[in-house]
Motif scaffolding. Sequence first.
Motif, mmCIF file in Angstrom:
data_model
loop_
_atom_site.group_PDB
_atom_site.id
_atom_site.type_symbol
_atom_site.label_atom_id
_atom_site.label_comp_id
_atom_site.label_asym_id
_atom_site.label_seq_id
_atom_site.Cartn_x
_atom_site.Cartn_y
_atom_site.Cartn_z
ATOM 1 N N ARG A 182 -45.621 68.325 60.508
ATOM 2 C CA ARG A 182 -45.175 69.695 60.327
ATOM 3 C C ARG A 182 -45.478 70.140 58.904
ATOM 4 N N GLN A 183 -45.478 71.432 58.706
ATOM 5 C CA GLN A 183 -45.681 72.004 57.390
ATOM 6 C C GLN A 183 -44.444 71.803 56.519
ATOM 7 N N ILE A 184 -44.651 71.649 55.199
ATOM 8 C CA ILE A 184 -43.540 71.659 54.247
ATOM 9 C C ILE A 184 -43.767 72.808 53.261
ATOM 10 N N LEU A 185 -42.714 73.151 52.532
ATOM 11 C CA LEU A 185 -42.794 74.148 51.474
ATOM 12 C C LEU A 185 -42.677 73.456 50.122
ATOM 13 N N ILE A 186 -43.344 74.020 49.121
ATOM 14 C CA ILE A 186 -43.272 73.489 47.758
ATOM 15 C C ILE A 186 -42.612 74.523 46.856
ATOM 16 N N GLU A 187 -41.608 74.080 46.082
ATOM 17 C CA GLU A 187 -40.876 74.979 45.184
ATOM 18 C C GLU A 187 -41.409 74.909 43.762
ATOM 19 N N ASN A 188 -41.587 76.081 43.160
ATOM 20 C CA ASN A 188 -41.981 76.156 41.746
ATOM 21 C C ASN A 188 -40.838 75.678 40.851
ATOM 22 N N CYS A 238 -49.688 74.091 53.086
ATOM 23 C CA CYS A 238 -48.236 74.111 52.902
ATOM 24 C C CYS A 238 -47.781 75.524 52.568
ATOM 25 N N GLY A 239 -46.499 75.795 52.772
ATOM 26 C CA GLY A 239 -45.924 77.067 52.383
ATOM 27 C C GLY A 239 -45.316 76.980 50.992
ATOM 28 N N LEU A 240 -44.796 78.108 50.515
ATOM 29 C CA LEU A 240 -44.194 78.157 49.183
ATOM 30 C C LEU A 240 -42.726 78.544 49.262
ATOM 31 N N LEU A 241 -41.932 77.875 48.462
ATOM 32 C CA LEU A 241 -40.543 78.237 48.235
ATOM 33 C C LEU A 241 -40.492 78.821 46.831
ATOM 34 N N LEU A 242 -40.296 80.117 46.738
ATOM 35 C CA LEU A 242 -40.368 80.802 45.452
ATOM 36 C C LEU A 242 -38.978 80.939 44.854
ATOM 37 N N ASP A 243 -38.722 80.194 43.787
ATOM 38 C CA ASP A 243 -37.436 80.262 43.096
ATOM 39 C C ASP A 243 -37.553 81.275 41.964
ATOM 40 N N SER A 302 -44.907 86.623 31.043
ATOM 41 C CA SER A 302 -44.485 87.736 31.877
ATOM 42 C C SER A 302 -44.148 87.289 33.297
ATOM 43 N N VAL A 303 -42.925 87.585 33.723
ATOM 44 C CA VAL A 303 -42.535 87.303 35.103
ATOM 45 C C VAL A 303 -43.427 88.072 36.067
ATOM 46 N N GLN A 304 -43.701 89.325 35.755
ATOM 47 C CA GLN A 304 -44.494 90.156 36.655
ATOM 48 C C GLN A 304 -45.913 89.630 36.808
ATOM 49 N N LYS A 305 -46.515 89.172 35.720
ATOM 50 C CA LYS A 305 -47.869 88.622 35.809
ATOM 51 C C LYS A 305 -47.882 87.361 36.662
ATOM 52 N N TYR A 306 -46.848 86.543 36.554
ATOM 53 C CA TYR A 306 -46.718 85.350 37.388
ATOM 54 C C TYR A 306 -46.672 85.755 38.855
ATOM 55 N N LEU A 307 -45.826 86.732 39.171
ATOM 56 C CA LEU A 307 -45.665 87.165 40.558
ATOM 57 C C LEU A 307 -46.901 87.889 41.082
ATOM 58 N N ASP A 308 -47.673 88.496 40.197
ATOM 59 C CA ASP A 308 -48.921 89.135 40.617
ATOM 60 C C ASP A 308 -49.948 88.106 41.079
ATOM 61 N N VAL A 309 -49.886 86.904 40.500
ATOM 62 C CA VAL A 309 -50.868 85.853 40.816
ATOM 63 C C VAL A 309 -50.478 85.058 42.050
ATOM 64 N N ILE A 310 -49.187 84.774 42.216
ATOM 65 C CA ILE A 310 -48.756 83.892 43.300
ATOM 66 C C ILE A 310 -49.143 84.486 44.656
ATOM 67 N N ASN A 311 -49.497 83.621 45.600
ATOM 68 C CA ASN A 311 -49.897 84.052 46.941
ATOM 69 C C ASN A 311 -48.665 84.483 47.743
ATOM 70 N N HIS A 312 -48.434 85.768 47.830
ATOM 71 C CA HIS A 312 -47.241 86.289 48.497
ATOM 72 C C HIS A 312 -47.194 85.899 49.968
ATOM 73 N N GLU A 355 -39.658 81.140 51.734
ATOM 74 C CA GLU A 355 -38.254 81.088 51.330
ATOM 75 C C GLU A 355 -38.155 81.453 49.857
ATOM 76 N N ILE A 356 -37.089 82.171 49.508
ATOM 77 C CA ILE A 356 -36.812 82.559 48.124
ATOM 78 C C ILE A 356 -35.476 81.956 47.710
ATOM 79 N N HIS A 357 -35.426 81.399 46.500
ATOM 80 C CA HIS A 357 -34.176 80.888 45.948
ATOM 81 C C HIS A 357 -33.672 81.815 44.844
ATOM 82 N N LEU A 358 -32.369 82.066 44.883
ATOM 83 C CA LEU A 358 -31.683 82.786 43.817
ATOM 84 C C LEU A 358 -30.554 81.894 43.319
#
Length: 283
Positions: free
Chosen positions: A136-142, A169-174, A188-198, A203-206
């Motif tokens: 099965r697929q797993i997710l990787i968290e930053n 694999c999928g991404l778990l975006l913290d 820059s947080v925004q530049k990071y998020l602009d690059v990551i494959n949306h 899954e998102i962690h807060l």
Amino acid sequence: MNKIEKAAIGIGLRSQHYQAMLDSRPEIGFLEIHSENYFNAHSKNHYYLEQIAPYYPMSFHGIGLSLGSSEAISKQHLKKLKVLIDRFQPALVSDHLSWCSLQGNFFNDLLPVPYTQEALNCFVDNVNQVQDYLQRQILIENPSSYLEYKEFEMSEPEFINEISKQTGCGLLLDLNNIYVSATNHQFSVQKYLDVINHDAVQEIHLAGHTEKQIDNSTLLIDTHSTLVSQPVWNIYQQFISDTKTDAITLIEWDVEVPPLDILLGEAGKASKIREATTCEVIL
């Protein structure tokens, strides 16, 4: 396999809340558990998981695969994880962009991976091995970080994108981790998020963090011990507004765990942000 509804909001299942979860059965989209805490089928944790699992879809989040290690993945650890997954059939399974073992010794921390081609090749091989074994697929968290390697060949989001591209694999975006690292390293947080494959984010962690003063400067520590900060809420709102992602969202709280109502309150905040963003899209 249990299915989690798109854009669902969940909380982490903690031992302090076992009985409260059974007594009140709060309306929550899913529960996330730390896989290693439930490996022992004869433990109290496993007993309560069996009682709670029928009422909620689940996401299993691990810390012990040590995917960034140059050593082989522990077959014993992998076998225990598969037994647990086969028993409870979680919707998602995840681990971290880190390493935590050396020569059979496991460290009580998630150690950083250098963003080089050599480290990428190693990480990709390990993810492929795990996914092949689990079928099965797993997710990787930053990660969150406090120090940086002097030598690197790509940025963190580029490194993560390559892992996903090469392994499927999928991404778990913290988002708290991104904010912590961005503040500590002044990027820059925004530049990071602009690059990551949306499209790969499932899954998102807060979570909450704490501030520590060192030599007249402020260092953010990813402690998971307090409320989600307003800057992280702002990042969350902007990200889901920009991307229209249907990734699920978890409120993560691991240390100084508060009463269940506090976690549910944080989950309620996430739900309101999602509802408001959905209304904006419709209008």
